[in-house]
Motif scaffolding. Structure first.
Motif, PDB file in Angstrom:
ATOM      1  N   ASN A   1      -6.888   1.304  -6.365  1.00 41.76           N
ATOM      2  CA  ASN A   1      -5.888   2.290  -5.946  1.00 41.76           C
ATOM      3  C   ASN A   1      -6.610   3.495  -5.341  1.00 41.76           C
ATOM      4  O   ASN A   1      -7.074   4.388  -6.064  1.00 41.76           O
TER       5      ASN A   1
ATOM      6  N   HIS B   1      -5.018  -0.992  -1.803  1.00 42.71           N
ATOM      7  CA  HIS B   1      -5.330  -1.671  -0.547  1.00 42.71           C
ATOM      8  C   HIS B   1      -5.973  -3.042  -0.741  1.00 42.71           C
ATOM      9  O   HIS B   1      -5.607  -4.008  -0.076  1.00 42.71           O
TER      10      HIS B   1
ATOM     11  N   LYS C   1      -1.536   5.249  -6.352  1.00 44.50           N
ATOM     12  CA  LYS C   1      -1.233   5.407  -4.929  1.00 44.50           C
ATOM     13  C   LYS C   1      -2.208   4.624  -4.054  1.00 44.50           C
ATOM     14  O   LYS C   1      -3.403   4.588  -4.302  1.00 44.50           O
ATOM     15  N   GLU C   2      -1.664   4.015  -3.040  1.00 44.73           N
ATOM     16  CA  GLU C   2      -2.385   3.278  -2.006  1.00 44.73           C
ATOM     17  C   GLU C   2      -3.309   2.180  -2.541  1.00 44.73           C
ATOM     18  O   GLU C   2      -4.526   2.233  -2.390  1.00 44.73           O
TER      19      GLU C   2
ATOM     20  N   HIS D   1      -0.949  -5.346   2.169  1.00 49.79           N
ATOM     21  CA  HIS D   1      -2.356  -5.377   2.552  1.00 49.79           C
ATOM     22  C   HIS D   1      -3.057  -6.540   1.849  1.00 49.79           C
ATOM     23  O   HIS D   1      -2.989  -7.677   2.288  1.00 49.79           O
TER      24      HIS D   1
ATOM     25  N   TYR E   1     -11.380   2.188  -1.996  1.00 46.29           N
ATOM     26  CA  TYR E   1     -10.624   1.512  -0.932  1.00 46.29           C
ATOM     27  C   TYR E   1     -10.927   0.013  -0.936  1.00 46.29           C
ATOM     28  O   TYR E   1     -10.031  -0.821  -0.992  1.00 46.29           O
TER      29      TYR E   1
ATOM     30  N   SER F   1       3.871  -1.880   4.113  1.00 43.52           N
ATOM     31  CA  SER F   1       2.465  -1.995   4.466  1.00 43.52           C
ATOM     32  C   SER F   1       1.701  -2.938   3.532  1.00 43.52           C
ATOM     33  O   SER F   1       0.723  -2.546   2.904  1.00 43.52           O
TER      34      SER F   1
ATOM     35  N   SER G   1       0.801  -1.222   0.000  1.00 40.23           N
ATOM     36  CA  SER G   1       0.000   0.000   0.000  1.00 40.23           C
ATOM     37  C   SER G   1       0.835   1.274   0.000  1.00 40.23           C
ATOM     38  O   SER G   1       0.510   2.244  -0.684  1.00 40.23           O
ATOM     39  N   GLN G   2       1.928   1.303   0.740  1.00 36.72           N
ATOM     40  CA  GLN G   2       2.724   2.523   0.830  1.00 36.72           C
ATOM     41  C   GLN G   2       3.756   2.645  -0.283  1.00 36.72           C
ATOM     42  O   GLN G   2       4.399   3.691  -0.428  1.00 36.72           O
TER      43      GLN G   2
END
Length: 339
Positions: free
Chosen positions: A83, A68, A65-66, A328, A110, A326, A42-43
């Motif tokens: 994302n 999850h 980005k991100e 996920h 998310y 991170s 995630s990061q």
């Protein structure tokens, strides 16, 4: 004499044809390569692709980005990576790990779910406090998702579950300490109720009757009867601090839950609504995947930057693999049933 020669030549031809067929059969008998394991970092805004046989990283796929969570389309042609901060979806071939396309303009995806009939695609906008319901139009390559309704949903929509009839979506509202149920056909909320502290993942039993909710701010899983017009709390099941994510064992009777603070995983009997086994899971266990052998559990160790491999028969960690920051969501096509 000429007749014998012809027969001999014919026999030789049959022999060579048979030999070629045997060789082809032997070549076809070789096992196909196992599909890869995908881990969302995630990061780092990428996906680690692990070799299924060795569990070692073999590639990195850049995403938005991100990233999850991820989800396989019901036709099993694409695994979709959501994302959240990039407002995009990355479609990946689940067998080859090749990126198929990127769909943009998806607000804060998310968590994500497809309805079983593939008519509806639902996302939880974790930072923007809404749940989006899209119509799925695969013929539209540029934009296959058309927004049908944006539902205001309290604080921090977290995880989603959809029933087998593709009629209702359930969502946890993490910072409102609530659950919401939305009718997929009318896109209107059916009900919204208070639950325990910091609800995260939700799991609906295969008969569509019981909804289980992991309470990350507590150490229990709450079970609700959702078969009627209004949900009813059946039981609070003690598991471990930080009860968070679910993965079924694939037998229709048992469910794994990761206890992120306790660094354990519990196995719940979904008929008795009781814990029947516990497993060590260091590093802040989060999402899980159960391999097709029915005993090997892969866990994203969120705080340790690793994937933890657990032998559920021996109840012990057998391997840890370094991935990105991170980690996920975790998933592979070579998985046990999700029911």
């Amino acid at each position: 004499m000429k007749l014998l020669t012809k027969v001999a030549r014919a026999g030789a031809g049959v022999f060579f044809l048979a030999a070629a067929s045997w060789a082809a059969a032997q070549a076809g008998a070789q096992p196909a390569p196992l599909p890869p394991v995908f881990v969302l970092n995630s990061q780092d805004a990428n996906v680690s692709v692990l070799d299924r046989a060795t569990m070692q990283p073999k590639a990195l796929i850049p995403t938005g980005k991100e990233p999850h969570h991820l989800y396989l389309t019901p036709d099993e042609k694409s695994v979709i990576v959501a994302n959240a901060l990039a407002d995009s979806l990355t479609f990946i071939d689940p067998k080859t790990a090749q990126v198929q396309r990127t769909v943009t303009g998806i607000s804060d995806p998310y968590h994500l779910r497809f309805s079983p009939d593939m008519k509806w695609f639902v996302t939880a906008a974790n930072r923007l406090d809404h749940i989006d319901i899209y119509r799925w139009d695969p013929a539209n390559q540029a934009q296959p998702l058309q927004l049908a309704k944006r539902v205001s949903a309290g604080k921090t929509p977290s995880h989603l579950a959809i029933d087998t009839r593709s009629s209702v979506v359930y969502g946890s509202l993490q910072d409102s300490d609530e659950l919401i149920a939305i009718d997929l056909h009318t896109q209107a909320p059916r009900w919204r109720i208070p639950v325990g502290k910091m609800p995260a993942d939700v799991y609906l039993t295969p008969d569509d009757r019981t909804l289980l909710v992991g309470l990350t701010g507590d150490e229990v899983v709450e079970a609700y009867d959702v078969s009627g017009a209004q949900p009813k709390l059946i039981k609070r099941i003690p598991t471990g601090k930080g009860a968070h994510a679910f993965r079924s064992r694939g037998d229709g009777k048992h469910l794994f839950v990761s206890n992120r603070v306790a660094n354990t995983i519990s196995l719940i009997d979904t008929q008795a609504l009781a814990v029947v086994a516990n497993y060590p899971a260091p590093g802040g266990p989060d999402c899980m995947e159960l391999l097709s052998d029915g005993k090997t559990l892969l866990v994203s160790s969120r705080w340790a930057r690793k994937v933890t491999v657990i032998d559920t028969e021996k109840k012990q960690v057998v391997q840890q693999v370094a991935v990105g920051r991170s980690p996920h969501g975790i998933w592979t096509l070579d998985h046990a049933s999700r029911r």
